[in-house]
Design a protein around this motif. Structure first.
Motif, short mmCIF file in Angstrom:
data_model
loop_
_atom_site.label_atom_id
_atom_site.label_comp_id
_atom_site.label_asym_id
_atom_site.label_seq_id
_atom_site.Cartn_x
_atom_site.Cartn_y
_atom_site.Cartn_z
N VAL A 2 0.85 -1.18 0.00
CA VAL A 2 0.00 0.00 0.00
C VAL A 2 0.89 1.22 0.00
O VAL A 2 1.71 1.41 0.89
N LEU A 3 0.71 2.07 -0.99
CA LEU A 3 1.56 3.25 -1.13
C LEU A 3 0.77 4.48 -0.73
O LEU A 3 -0.27 4.79 -1.30
N LEU A 4 1.27 5.21 0.26
CA LEU A 4 0.62 6.42 0.71
C LEU A 4 1.32 7.62 0.09
O LEU A 4 2.48 7.56 -0.30
N ALA A 5 0.61 8.74 0.00
CA ALA A 5 1.15 9.91 -0.70
C ALA A 5 2.47 10.37 -0.12
O ALA A 5 3.36 10.81 -0.83
N THR A 142 4.96 -3.98 -9.99
CA THR A 142 5.69 -2.93 -10.68
C THR A 142 6.08 -3.39 -12.07
O THR A 142 6.58 -4.51 -12.24
N LYS A 143 5.84 -2.54 -13.07
CA LYS A 143 6.28 -2.88 -14.43
C LYS A 143 6.38 -1.62 -15.28
O LYS A 143 5.69 -0.62 -15.02
N THR A 168 3.24 1.12 -10.61
CA THR A 168 3.48 0.36 -9.39
C THR A 168 2.30 0.52 -8.45
O THR A 168 1.54 1.49 -8.55
N GLY A 169 2.13 -0.42 -7.53
CA GLY A 169 1.05 -0.34 -6.56
C GLY A 169 0.03 -1.44 -6.77
O GLY A 169 0.20 -2.35 -7.57
N ALA A 170 -1.08 -1.34 -6.03
CA ALA A 170 -2.13 -2.35 -6.09
C ALA A 170 -3.48 -1.70 -5.84
O ALA A 170 -3.58 -0.70 -5.13
N ASN A 171 -4.50 -2.27 -6.45
CA ASN A 171 -5.88 -1.82 -6.26
C ASN A 171 -6.02 -0.34 -6.55
O ASN A 171 -5.56 0.15 -7.57
N GLN A 172 -6.62 0.42 -5.64
CA GLN A 172 -6.83 1.85 -5.90
C GLN A 172 -5.57 2.67 -5.73
O GLN A 172 -5.57 3.87 -5.99
N TYR A 173 -4.47 2.04 -5.33
CA TYR A 173 -3.22 2.77 -5.12
C TYR A 173 -2.25 2.63 -6.30
O TYR A 173 -1.07 2.91 -6.16
N ILE A 174 -2.73 2.19 -7.45
CA ILE A 174 -1.87 2.08 -8.62
C ILE A 174 -1.41 3.46 -9.07
O ILE A 174 -2.21 4.38 -9.19
N ILE A 175 -0.13 3.58 -9.33
CA ILE A 175 0.48 4.86 -9.72
C ILE A 175 1.24 4.66 -11.02
O ILE A 175 2.00 3.70 -11.16
N LEU A 199 -2.57 12.68 -9.49
CA LEU A 199 -2.90 11.27 -9.37
C LEU A 199 -4.16 11.07 -8.53
O LEU A 199 -5.00 10.24 -8.83
N ARG A 200 -4.29 11.86 -7.48
CA ARG A 200 -5.45 11.74 -6.61
C ARG A 200 -6.73 12.09 -7.37
O ARG A 200 -7.81 11.59 -7.09
#
Length: 226
Positions: A2-5, A142-143, A168-175, A199-200
């Motif tokens: 989970v990636l936070l801002a 990540t790709k 990179t990321g997962a679910n709603q946190y894809i960036i 992004l948000r």
């Protein structure tokens, strides 16, 4: 993952290496990157050798050094850069945040200086290593996406630059954001511009061209004669 801002920039660059660009213009043009057959770079080396520094401000003061986002240089960095094709590499790594309180944009510069006989080869090996690192991730989060493109931003001089998006990321946190890498006969740098606000709001942040323009300007700020 989970990636936070607050931590996403460092996490993204760490995954890749294994804001909006200052000004609202882009002068960059791009070509699709060459396929497997590659002609070695023929750009002449500048008569003066250069080194890469880590200035505390870049882009005319629009971004300032952020110690909370600046992670240490990995112990393997010198060996990795030597593998890319940099002789006697000296690593450099620094992160910046916008000097405007109204912006959450950040920029990370990761690179090295030394002697580079084939700048394009160094860039291609960088992206090959990035793809290899991403493929080795057990969760596959990540790709690299899209096409690796050769960029021609204003002010790039005798350097070569290529850019590609990384996801990179997962679910709603894809960036998804671009990575731009330049190399000349003395310096190599990877620049990532991150805009969490865009992004948000469902956007991709900066474009390849905007990231390339920023990378070229940061090169001019950080590259100085030895």
């Amino acid at each position: 993952m989970v990636l936070l801002a607050g931590s996403v920039t460092c996490a993204l660059v760490a995954a890749a290496a294994g804001g909006y660009a200052y000004g609202h213009h882009t002068s960059t043009t791009a070509d699709n990157a060459a396929g497997p057959t590659r002609t070695p770079s023929t750009a002449p080396a500048d008569a003066r050798p250069y080194q890469l520094t880590a200035p505390r401000t870049v882009l005319s003061g629009a971004f300032v050094y952020d110690p909370t986002l600046t992670s240490p240089v990995p112990e393997s960095a010198e060996d990795d850069y030597a593998t890319f094709g940099i002789t006697n590499p000296t690593p450099v790594r620094i992160s910046y945040k916008s000097s405007s309180s109204a912006s959450q944009q950040t920029v990370q510069l990761t690179g090295a200086w030394g002697t580079i006989s084939d700048p394009e080869q160094v860039i291609d090996r960088h992206f090959a290593k990035t793809a290899q690192n991403a493929a080795a991730e057990p969760n596959g989060q990540t790709k690299l996406v899209g096409t690796l493109q050769t960029m021609h931003p204003t002010g790039l001089g005798d350097a070569m630059m290529k850019c590609q998006n990384i996801r990179t990321g997962a679910n709603q946190y894809i960036i998804t954001t671009p990575i731009c890498v330049w190399a000349d006969h003395y310096t190599y740098g990877e620049v990532v511009v991150f805009d969490p606000g865009a992004l948000r709001n469902g956007g991709m942040g900066v474009s390849l061209g905007e990231n390339a323009d920023t990378a070229a300007r940061i090169r001019n700020d950080a590259r100085v004669p030895r």
